[in-house]
Design a protein around this motif. Structure first.
Motif, PDB file in Angstrom:
ATOM      1  N   TRP A 147     -50.845 -37.738  65.846  1.00 45.87           N
ATOM      2  CA  TRP A 147     -51.990 -38.234  65.086  1.00 45.87           C
ATOM      3  C   TRP A 147     -53.193 -38.448  65.993  1.00 45.87           C
ATOM      4  O   TRP A 147     -53.065 -39.051  67.054  1.00 45.87           O
ATOM      5  N   ASN A 203     -59.143 -39.216  63.463  1.00 49.06           N
ATOM      6  CA  ASN A 203     -59.144 -38.292  62.327  1.00 49.06           C
ATOM      7  C   ASN A 203     -57.718 -38.164  61.795  1.00 49.06           C
ATOM      8  O   ASN A 203     -57.053 -37.145  61.986  1.00 49.06           O
ATOM      9  N   ALA A 222     -56.704 -37.717  58.943  1.00 48.62           N
ATOM     10  CA  ALA A 222     -56.551 -36.775  57.837  1.00 48.62           C
ATOM     11  C   ALA A 222     -56.043 -35.418  58.299  1.00 48.62           C
ATOM     12  O   ALA A 222     -55.636 -34.590  57.480  1.00 48.62           O
ATOM     13  N   GLN A 223     -56.053 -35.171  59.618  1.00 57.04           N
ATOM     14  CA  GLN A 223     -55.614 -33.879  60.153  1.00 57.04           C
ATOM     15  C   GLN A 223     -54.486 -34.058  61.164  1.00 57.04           C
ATOM     16  O   GLN A 223     -54.638 -33.780  62.351  1.00 57.04           O
TER      17      GLN A 223
END
Length: 895
Positions: free
Chosen positions: A613, A617, A619-620
């Motif tokens: 992670w 960010n 989300a990606q």
């Protein structure tokens, strides 16, 4: 016996062992279809468990009715899925596992339905019906738990076949969060099985202990010796072994080996005790920590035999570490409990991989990028992971390994722990720190310089060794040179007495953070090490089972924490503002989390989900293994805003926990009045009510003891009217009502309390106690005795409740005597005498018995009572008046 052996023995007077039987079984690798089915099935179990949330930590019927019904629907949907399983290509073990799993969940529907009915019956005036529903729920839930023993055994057999075929080792789901037990207990074992296990465990620790158990302790317990007597004998034997060992201090190894070979064959006592002493002394000379653990291991096995030791294996059953090298180029983890995998950070590719014989419990990279692997077989050092195999560094084997190892990156220091015995390694030299306490060490941290070590405790009686429970964190300041032996210690405590699950220092050890988790609640706190406990700053105080914490360095320092169920949070260190909140995939044993450079690595324990992670960010995420996690940005943003709004209430809650007395009461009442909604969201309403209520209950109890029951009744009634209807308030108020002869209201309040707290042993005790008294008043002896039998089921250690049984007859006798029915009174006083357990109790009844028998002119009985009285108290023969009456009775008695 030779002279040297006689000198070793001194004056001791005490018992040896049988070898444990080991066996191995061939493993048939699973087929491709079986591996795939196993993966899918376990993933669906994980989904079911996650959907049920934390229901397993509470009684199911304490949940709102909609949640109970939702749990029921999830279980039914899971069973419907099983009907569609293709099982033709599965082996018999997998088919049996599926059938037993279905049977368990089928059985689980019964307590879920009972919980729903009980919830609906909460307003019922029929107390007996509510008790029946409660009993039915508890009995049905116990039946569900009984399926787990065979399921767990099947699970391990299947796991072995799956792993042999190259599939994943998946941990057994000990609970599926339907109100079931979180950890498998040993209660299924019969007494004979427990005895056998105790012999085997003791023999494995030392053959002498095995013999002592088999020859002495099993017989002593069968002869009726109680736990305290057995523990006293245990301690006596340990003292004898320590005394013999003291006499070996100046003997050479060769001399001790000779003594071992010359132990008498015909004296099991000498062979056991002296043999154990010599073996422990020889082991001590090789490895101090291993010798120190011998007594501790046996005490723990002893506690398990008596059913006293608590063991939250969920804390350390899996390796919770994701270890990173100092340069951030590699990281290591162990998701299946056996195999350690090393990956590169840039490509996340596997650079090294090895499987260990013992269970892996902890990982840490130290100086020179060497990887320490802490296992149940000992501590391994893996210096060059690509080209060299792990090397044993400390072969200390103990069933009490709790599984934490930490290192310094600037010096060659490491710290690891067995049970409550921590050991420091400094440039290859080891030192075992002797610490007292009955709590296992559950977490460790070491700063980069190796000058500070933090030791966290479970706060539970895990070892049952007679010492006090250890709580919180001790921070040790270590000298540069361990040779001078100067170590200072500072104590830090979380708000609640909870298990400290994770600790971390920031870069220069200015600050120390701790995470705790216990029974559906958790805290995150940060302390300034130099300023001590008073510097505590709370970042979270909620219902999350936190299991990981660390500091994130940078322009804006941050604190990061994660819960066992995979919820990650990031706070601003200075402002305590919540910056980020997101879920990561978890496995049956939770998740391992680690910061690796500027990445966060999450490893689902017991499954194949590994994700990298970027905290800037989320989300990606980069999927290293397994499927991609689902990210709902809108839900995350909403959750962050909700938690931020709760921050002021958390601060008030922290002040409430720290307060005492009147201030405690004031803050608690303000919270309930002004922050009711926020407390509900934090799942802390009941906590505040109980704490304030307990304070009120203490006041009521003090008034009861001071014989001011009327004042206690007034305070108790007001407390309930104010919303502090806690179990303790009800309990103390009922006693004050009884003391002021307000029996009707006491009975009614007991029924109400039982409705509110159906599983409370105290409320059930009062309920049956009052029914017993009512039956005594009605002279219904058998019915009163049945109520005492129920009380015995509630508090089995108090059986047979002789005092209560005596009071049944005394109550009826007293009433009869007051009404002039002396014959009835005498009959019941004699029956009461049968339940007296001491001479003092008997002597109290003698004057009444003698007087009634004499008054009724029952001369034979009078003579028998007189003889009994003189046998109990020979001085009664010197009482001239008594002897005159006794002689007269004798003269009138039928010869």
């Amino acid at each position: 016996m030779n002279r040297l052996l006689t000198g070793l023995l001194g004056t001791f007077t005490l018992c040896i062992g049988l070898a444990t039987q080991l066996f191995a079984a061939d493993v048939t690798p699973a087929t491709t279809a079986e591996v795939e089915y196993w993966r899918t099935l376990q993933a669906e179990i994980a989904e079911l468990r996650a959907g049920n949330g934390n229901t397993g930590t509470k009684m199911l019927f304490q949940q709102p009715l909609p949640e109970i019904n939702a749990t029921m629907a999830r279980v039914e949907d899971f069973l419907d899925l099983r009907d569609e399983d293709e099982i033709d290509d599965l082996g018999p073990d997998l088919i049996e596992y599926r059938e037993q799993l279905n049977a368990m969940l089928d059985s689980a529907l019964n307590p879920i339905r009972a919980a729903a009915k009980l919830k609906e019956a909460q307003g019922s005036v029929n107390v007996q019906e509510r008790m029946v529903q409660t009993t039915r729920y508890l009995a049905n839930m116990r039946l569900v738990d009984e399926f787990k023993y065979d399921l767990a055994s099947l699970h391990e057999r299947i796991n072995a076949r799956i792993v042999a075929a190259g599939g994943p080792r998946i941990f057994f789901f000990q609970n599926i969060n339907i109100g079931d037990e979180a950890v498998l207990k040993s209660t299924k074992q019969s007494p004979l099985e427990r005895d056998k296990q105790f012999v085997e465990e003791s023999t494995a620790i030392d053959p002498g202990f095995g013999a002592l158990v088999e020859e002495k302790f099993l017989s002593w317990r069968r002869d009726g010796r109680i736990d305290q007597e057995l523990e006293a004998k245990r301690d006596q034997i340990l003292d004898e072994i320590a005394g013999v060992r003291k006499n070996t201090a100046n003997m050479s190894n060769a001399a001790l080996e000779k003594e071992l070979s010359n132990l008498p064959q015909d004296d099991v006592t000498v062979r056991a005790v002296v043999g154990a002493a010599i073996r422990i002394e020889l082991l001590h000379r090789k490895k101090q920590s291993a010798a120190a653990l011998i007594f501790l291991d046996w005490k723990t096995a002893f506690a398990r035999w008596l059913g006293k030791a608590t063991d939250d294996t969920s804390i350390w059953e899996a390796c919770r570490d994701v270890a990173a090298t100092a340069d951030g180029s590699r990281y290591a983890y162990c998701s299946d409990g056996k195999t350690v995998v090393v990956r590169s950070v840039d490509q996340n590719g596997i650079t090294a991989k090895t499987t260990f014989e013992g269970d892996v419990r902890g990982l840490a990279y130290g100086a020179n990028n060497q990887l320490l692997v802490f296992t149940t077989r000992g501590l391994f050092e893996w210096a060059d992971q690509e080209n060299r195999a792990p090397q044993m560094r400390n072969e200390t084997v103990s069933p009490n390994i709790s599984g934490r190892v930490v290192t310094a990156t600037e010096t060659n220091r490491a710290f690891y722990v067995w049970a409550n015995l921590p050991e420091l390694s400094d440039n290859g030299r080891t030192s075992t720190l002797r610490v007292s306490g009955s709590s296992s060490i559950s977490s460790l941290a070491m700063d980069n310089s190796g000058k500070h070590v933090a030791i966290g405790y479970t706060g539970q009686d895990n070892l049952a060794n007679g010492d006090k429970v250890s709580t919180g964190v001790n921070v040790l300041a270590l000298p540069e040179d361990m040779g001078d032996g100067k170590i200072s210690s500072t104590k830090f405590n979380p708000p609640y007495i909870e298990t400290v699950t994770s600790i971390a220092f920031d870069a220069d050890a200015t600050n120390m953070a701790m995470a705790t988790a216990d029974d559906g609640r958790g805290t995150i706190a940060v302390f300034n090490v130099a300023e001590g406990h008073k510097s505590r700053r709370l970042f979270a105080l909620d219902n999350q089972p936190y299991h990981y914490i660390d500091f994130i360095a940078g322009e804006t320092p941050q604190v990061i924490a994660a819960s066992k169920n995979g919820l990650v949070r990031v706070w601003d260190f200075a402002t305590k503002e919540l910056l980020q909140r997101f879920p990561v995939p978890t496995g049956p044993q939770g998740v391992a989390i680690g910061l690796v450079g500027d990445k966060l690595i999450s490893v689902a324990l017991g499954s194949e989900s590994i994700v990298s992670w970027d905290l800037n960010n989320i989300a990606q995420p980069v999927v290293v293994a397994g499927s991609a996690p689902k990210i709902d940005n809108a839900a995350i943003a909403a959750a962050i805003e909700t938690e931020r709004a709760l921050r002021p209430t958390q601060e008030k809650l922290a002040a409430f926990i720290a307060a005492d007395g009147a201030e405690d009461d004031r803050i608690g009442r303000e919270l309930l009045k002004n922050n009711a909604k926020e407390l509900e969201l934090l799942d802390r309403t009941r906590t505040v009510q109980v704490v304030v209520g307990n304070g009120i209950a203490d006041q009521i109890n003090a008034l009861y003891k001071a014989k001011k029951g009327a004042e206690g009744v007034k305070i108790g009634r007001q407390a309930i009217a104010d919303g502090f209807a806690t179990r303790s308030v009800y309990y103390e108020l009922i006693y004050c009502l009884r003391a002021t002869s307000q029996m009707r209201e006491a009975t009614k309040l007991t029924e109400t309390g039982l409705n509110l707290f159906p599983t409370s042993r105290d409320m059930r005790y009062l309920y049956h106690l009052q029914r017993m008294e009512n039956f005594i008043a009605a002279k219904q002896v058998d019915a009163a005795m049945k109520e005492i039998d129920e009380i015995g089921n509630i508090y089995p250690n108090d059986r047979p409740n002789s005092k209560l049984r005596k009071n049944v007859f005394l109550g009826i006798a007293s009433t009869a005597q007051k009404k002039g029915n002396d014959a009835v009174a005498l009959d019941h006083y004699i029956k009461a005498l049968d339940h007296c357990r001491t001479k003092e109790e008997q002597l109290k009844l003698m004057p009444t018995l003698f007087g009634l028998a004499y008054g009724l002119k029952n001369w034979n009985l009078t003579v028998n009572i007189a003889n009994m009285w003189m046998n109990i108290d020979p001085n009664k023969k010197n009482d001239q008046q008594f002897m005159q009456w006794a002689r007269y009775a004798y003269s009138q008695a039928q010869k």
